[in-house]
Design a protein around this motif. Structure first.
Motif, short mmCIF file in Angstrom:
data_model
loop_
_atom_site.label_atom_id
_atom_site.label_comp_id
_atom_site.label_asym_id
_atom_site.label_seq_id
_atom_site.Cartn_x
_atom_site.Cartn_y
_atom_site.Cartn_z
N SER A 243 -6.84 55.54 -28.60
CA SER A 243 -6.39 55.38 -27.06
C SER A 243 -4.99 54.76 -27.20
O SER A 243 -4.08 55.06 -26.46
N SER B 87 -2.21 56.93 -28.46
CA SER B 87 -1.94 58.01 -27.50
C SER B 87 -1.03 57.34 -26.54
O SER B 87 0.11 58.08 -26.02
N SER B 88 -1.12 56.30 -25.89
CA SER B 88 -0.28 55.54 -24.96
C SER B 88 0.94 55.44 -25.61
O SER B 88 2.14 55.78 -24.72
N PHE C 181 -1.72 63.36 -22.88
CA PHE C 181 -2.36 62.86 -21.57
C PHE C 181 -3.91 63.32 -21.47
O PHE C 181 -4.64 62.62 -20.99
N GLU C 182 -3.77 64.72 -21.62
CA GLU C 182 -5.29 65.35 -21.39
C GLU C 182 -6.27 64.82 -22.54
O GLU C 182 -7.37 64.67 -22.34
N ALA D 155 -5.90 62.03 -24.28
CA ALA D 155 -6.25 60.50 -23.74
C ALA D 155 -7.40 60.37 -22.99
O ALA D 155 -8.11 59.71 -22.96
N HIS D 156 -7.46 61.33 -21.65
CA HIS D 156 -8.14 61.46 -20.63
C HIS D 156 -9.41 61.60 -21.05
O HIS D 156 -10.38 61.03 -20.75
N GLU D 157 -9.63 62.62 -22.15
CA GLU D 157 -10.93 62.97 -22.72
C GLU D 157 -11.62 61.69 -23.30
O GLU D 157 -12.74 61.52 -23.38
N ALA E 72 -11.09 58.60 -22.86
CA ALA E 72 -11.39 57.63 -21.90
C ALA E 72 -12.83 57.91 -21.52
O ALA E 72 -13.74 57.03 -21.37
N LYS E 73 -13.12 59.13 -21.22
CA LYS E 73 -14.38 59.70 -20.66
C LYS E 73 -15.40 59.45 -21.70
O LYS E 73 -16.70 59.01 -21.47
#
Length: 333
Positions: free
Chosen positions: A270, A273-274, A304-305, A307-309, A311-312
């Motif tokens: 993560s 990715s940021s 971004f997609e 990283a969002h995955e 986070a979930k």
């Protein structure tokens, strides 16, 4: 002397993020120090550990004085030093060089959001330490022949001005001629390739040793994104006859035994990715050829997609520590 003012919400947030990152770095240093065969690399990492560790304690003291709950961060439970090596020699310093890049960006931003003098000085000290070890890692890799330098270019002998808007054209129109990329664009693309090579090596190792299939699949997807970015940017270089970066060493071994918890590896991914989103934003801002800005914008969307995955996944597994919230006034009322 007047009493110190309490820390602000911004200072709380940046200190919290710094605590998370530094505890992760310390755990990873513990493993890589244990596995180091090269004495010089080991000394760099041991000294880095000794200089960073007191600042984790300093942040803890600030939190205690302010009545803030000490974050969990990453502990001895997140690292297993007794497992086989996951990476060949050289990866450790490549990895920590990239970590120092991320830290420099974080500390520079954090210092601009602090007003209390002790916190400003804390970030100033961390910036100095980060720059010191970024240089130490870079010089080590050069000495060992593991650092790919950007290509050289003939030095300009006079100042030129752009006189035609065709300078902005890229490959969006197949009939239009693209200009050769400039040195600023080379710098950003070369950096993106270099960081994605290290990221690819890191996440490939993570995929080999992750404990759950969900996390293995996620890391494998991340490796494919890195490969795609490297391939596309290399093609831009090759179109203009520019040498593409080649990094030797630091490959993943055959080990499938995890040295780190899935929680730590997910957080590390993560963080990378940021950093990648920030780097692509800069690349987009300073590129003047429209096909390059389109590419980097698409990279950012994919990252971004991804990283969002991630986070979930972290939330579902109870691995994402909640950042300090502001008061919910509506709920209180």
């Amino acid at each position: 002397m007047p009493e110190k003012p309490g820390i602000t919400s911004s200072e709380l947030g940046t200190l919290w993020l710094t605590y998370q990152q530094k505890t992760m770095v310390l755990r990873m240093l513990e493993y890589f120090i244990e596995k180091a065969d090269d004495e010089k690399a080991k000394n760099i990492m041991v000294n880095m550990y000794d200089e960073v560790d007191p600042y984790v304690e300093e942040i803890s003291v600030i939190f205690q004085n302010e009545g803030v709950a000490i974050p969990v961060g990453f502990t001895s439970e997140d690292v297993n030093k007794g497992v086989p090596k996951l990476y060949d020699n050289g990866f450790d310093i490549m990895f920590f060089r990239l970590i120092k890049e991320i830290s420099m960006a974080m500390h520079t931003l954090n210092i601009t959001m602090a007003s209390r003098e002790d916190i400003i000085l804390l970030y100033k000290d961390l910036t100095s330490i980060t720059q010191k070890y970024y240089n130490a890692c870079t010089q080590y890799l050069i000495e060992k022949g593991m650092h790919a330098r950007p290509p050289y270019v003939s030095m300009p002998k006079k100042v030129e001005f752009i006189t035609d808007t065709s300078y902005l054209r890229g490959g969006l129109n197949p009939l239009s001629k693209k200009r050769t990329i400039n040195t600023v664009e080379v710098a950003n693309m070369f950096h993106a390739i270099e960081t994605n090579i290290t990221g690819f090596q890191m996440i490939t190792g993570f995929a080999q040793c992750a404990n759950t299939q969900e996390v293995k699949k996620y890391f494998t997807k991340g490796a494919e994104i890195s490969k795609s970015i490297i391939k596309e940017l290399n093609e831009v270089f090759l179109e203009d006859g520019i040498q593409t970066p080649v990094v030797s060493g630091g490959n993943t071994t055959r080990s499938t035994v995890p040295p780190f918890s899935d929680k730590l590896m997910m957080y590390c991914t993560s963080l990378f990715s940021s950093f990648a989103m920030g780097g692509n934003s800069i690349g987009t801002a300073f590129s003047l050829r429209n096909d390059l800005t389109t590419k980097t914008s698409l990279f950012m969307k994919d990252i971004f997609e991804y990283a969002h995955e991630g986070a979930k996944i972290m939330i579902r597994n109870g691995w994402m520590e909640e950042q300090p919230p502001m008061e919910d006034r509506e709920k209180l009322i």
